[in-house]
Structures are given as C-alpha cells and as structure tokens.
Scaffold this motif. Structure first.
Motif, PDB file in Angstrom:
ATOM      1  N   SER A 200      41.165  48.345  39.783  1.00  0.00           N
ATOM      2  CA  SER A 200      40.591  47.051  40.264  1.00  0.00           C
ATOM      3  C   SER A 200      39.686  47.055  41.484  1.00  0.00           C
ATOM      4  O   SER A 200      40.608  47.346  42.728  1.00  0.00           O
ATOM      5  CB  SER A 200      41.531  45.854  39.981  1.00  0.00           C
ATOM      6  N   ASP A 202      38.349  44.593  43.102  1.00  0.00           N
ATOM      7  CA  ASP A 202      38.786  43.444  43.778  1.00  0.00           C
ATOM      8  C   ASP A 202      40.343  43.769  44.482  1.00  0.00           C
ATOM      9  O   ASP A 202      40.378  42.800  45.628  1.00  0.00           O
ATOM     10  CB  ASP A 202      38.841  42.340  42.704  1.00  0.00           C
ATOM     11  N   SER A 206      40.823  43.326  49.019  1.00  0.00           N
ATOM     12  CA  SER A 206      41.696  42.339  49.367  1.00  0.00           C
ATOM     13  C   SER A 206      42.779  42.842  50.390  1.00  0.00           C
ATOM     14  O   SER A 206      43.367  42.014  51.112  1.00  0.00           O
ATOM     15  CB  SER A 206      42.438  41.438  48.430  1.00  0.00           C
ATOM     16  N   ARG A 228      30.993  36.921  46.153  1.00  0.00           N
ATOM     17  CA  ARG A 228      32.603  36.824  45.604  1.00  0.00           C
ATOM     18  C   ARG A 228      33.424  37.991  46.175  1.00  0.00           C
ATOM     19  O   ARG A 228      34.423  37.709  46.791  1.00  0.00           O
ATOM     20  CB  ARG A 228      32.702  36.586  44.299  1.00  0.00           C
ATOM     21  N   ARG A 229      32.895  38.912  46.305  1.00  0.00           N
ATOM     22  CA  ARG A 229      33.666  40.280  46.688  1.00  0.00           C
ATOM     23  C   ARG A 229      33.759  40.335  47.992  1.00  0.00           C
ATOM     24  O   ARG A 229      34.952  40.650  48.525  1.00  0.00           O
ATOM     25  CB  ARG A 229      33.157  41.370  45.958  1.00  0.00           C
ATOM     26  N   LEU A 232      36.773  38.300  49.416  1.00  0.00           N
ATOM     27  CA  LEU A 232      38.182  39.055  49.150  1.00  0.00           C
ATOM     28  C   LEU A 232      38.525  39.691  50.447  1.00  0.00           C
ATOM     29  O   LEU A 232      39.625  39.895  50.805  1.00  0.00           O
ATOM     30  CB  LEU A 232      37.954  39.730  48.201  1.00  0.00           C
TER      31      LEU A 232
END
Length: 329
Positions: A200, A202, A206, A228-229, A232
């Motif tokens: 992943s 994402d 993070s 959006r990414r 993170l």
C-alpha cells in the motif's frame, strides 16, 4: 563510382562531439548545430525525411506527428530512458521501432537524488543564498536548523535500477529503506538493501520521513502523488522527485509547502517543463534544479553510444538491443 547511400539519421538536439562525430562516420547524419529546440514544423519535416529519428525527452512525438512520417522512417531512437514523449501505440501501428537508452544514467540520477535529499533536509541552498546575501550575522545555536538524516526512514516509490542505487547510497547515511513498487523485488535484493516492502503506497507515505519519486511517468502514475496522498505525509517529511514531473500534482505540492504541511521538497523535474510553477520558485523550502539529474559527461556519452548501437543494429537488419515494447510502459 557512386557513393553508397547511408541511412538518413536526424538528431533533434546537440549531442556530445564524440557522439556526433561517430554518427557522421556511420550515417547521413543531420545534426542540430545550434541546439535550438525543434519546432513542430521542424519535427514534421524530420519524420518525413528520416530513416532514423533521434529525439530527446523534450520532443513530443505524438500520434499526429507519427501519422505524417515518411515511408522510410523505421526507427525512433530516443536519447533518453523515459519514452513518455513518444506515442508507442501509434509508432507500433505504423511499424516503427522505438528504442531508448536504459541503465546508463542510474548512478548519475541516484547521486542527484541523494544530493537533493541532503539539500532539503539541511537547507543547503537556503544557506548558500544567505551566505551570498551579505545579511548573515554569524553563527548562532538556533540559526538554519535542519534535520539529521541518520536514523530516518526513506520511502522509495519505484524500486528499479535508480531506486536500488539510491537505496545503496542512502544506507551509507544511516537511512532505513522502505519501498513501494508495482511488483515486489526479488528477496535477495530486499535482503541486500535491508528494504521493507509496502504493498500500500498510502500506508508507506504516512510513515516515512523522506519520500523519493523514482518511477516512470505512465497513465497509471500521472499525479500519483495527488492532494489526497500528499496530505498523508507527516509535517516534517521531505519529498524529492528526480523522475518525471507529471507524477506529482505541483499545485497540491505548492499548497502543502506554503502551509507548512510538509517540511520541504527537492525537484529536478516539473509538470510543465521548462515552465516552473512560480509558487514553487518563491518558496525557501523548495530546492529547484533545472533537470540535471543525468547531466554528466559520462552519462551523456553513454546515452549517445546506446543510440548509435540501436541505430546501427537496426539499419543492418537486426533487432536493436534496447527496443521498447508498448507493454513495457
């Protein structure tokens, strides 16, 4: 006695002298002596006349241009590793072979990526500007504080040749290696690099202190790092891109940098080259370079040698070693 007819090879930009000289010996080479970027009209004329076209990554060889190619154009020998400037589908439908120059820029680009990581984390270009400005008031305990690299986590997006070469360098700086890739690399490579794989993207984003973009630009990776990414990333995170500008949404990146939502960015490539987003140019926490990641004498000569081998092999009636298939990108 009539002179033997050599294949017409048209080169869109100035190349190293040693490469151009060898091309003149082997082919009927048409060189770009003053190194001006070819206009659309120039490119149309080139594809109509050439047996082999040697474009660079800044030349847009799209379906419309390829449709105007003359009957003799059989090879587009790209001077560059990436081929997102060429419509591979249109070329293959016309029976035109496409080649690139893989592998020769790995070390140079990995060097520059590591340089950008250092420059952003330690605020090197910002400090250099201060030293030149005449406004530096001398050393103080809290002046120009950056981030230590040792012990941080580096997340590499794209664990190909360059990603692996970067990982080797980064380990020497005490960075822990993490990566996201389309497919997991062999176990022996993971063991050698002590690399942690994230399926992943994402989840990896993070948790990292530093993110390096080393994947090609394809339809699947366009704006891979979108708003959006980017949201993170941790506030202290650093983003470096030496791959292709289109992989990162520059508008969203500028938002995050201006708002202090990430610590900094180091960019050698841009979404609309040669234009650079003026918001990025105004930011002290953005280190900007003019697409020089592969700009070494050794690298450029090696690229040219690959172009020559591909072209000579093709005109001799054999499959060139660096043929690019549509399914590869």
């Amino acid at each position: 006695m009539a002179r033997s007819k050599k294949p017409v090879v048209i080169v869109t930009r100035r190349l190293p002298d040693i490469i151009e000289t060898r091309m003149m010996e082997l082919f009927d080479a048409r060189l770009n002596v003053d190194d001006h970027p070819m206009s659309r009209a120039d490119l149309i004329e080139a594809v109509q006349q050439a047996d082999v076209l040697v474009p660079t990554v800044t030349d847009r060889i799209d379906a419309e241009l390829i449709a105007q190619a003359g009957p003799n154009l059989g090879l587009i020998a790209n001077f560059g590793t990436g081929v997102d400037n060429i419509d591979l589908k249109a070329a293959h439908e016309r029976g035109i072979t496409v080649t690139n120059t893989p592998g020769v820029l790995t070390e140079d680009t990995a060097d520059m990526t590591m340089a950008l990581v250092l420059a952003v984390a330690r605020r090197i270009t910002e400090g250099e500007r201060l030293a030149r400005s005449g406004d530096w008031g001398g050393w103080s305990p809290t002046n120009m504080l950056g981030q230590r690299l040792w012990g941080k986590r580096l997340g590499i997006i794209g664990m190909g040749r360059i990603g692996q070469a970067l990982a080797q360098r980064a380990r020497g700086f005490g960075l822990a290696i993490h990566y996201h890739n389309r497919t997991r690399v062999p176990e022996e490579i993971e063991d050698e690099l002590e690399a942690v794989y994230w399926e992943s993207l994402d989840q990896m984003l993070s948790r990292m202190d530093i993110i390096s973009v080393n994947c090609p630009h394809t339809p699947a990776t366009y704006h891979l790092l979108n708003a959006r990414r980017l949201a993170l990333l941790q506030p202290h995170a650093v983003l470096v891109n030496t791959s292709r500008g289109e992989v990162v949404d520059e508008t969203a990146l500028a938002d995050h940098l201006e708002n202090g939502e990430i610590a900094g960015a180091g960019l050698d490539v841009y979404e609309h080259e040669p234009e650079i987003n003026p918001r990025l140019r105004a930011l002290d926490n953005a280190v900007l370079l003019p697409h020089i990641g592969s700009a070494t004498i050794e690298g450029r000569v090696a690229m040219g040698e690959k172009v020559i081998i591909n072209a000579k092999t093709f005109v001799d009636g054999h499959a060139p070693p660096d043929r690019v298939l549509e399914t590869m990108f």
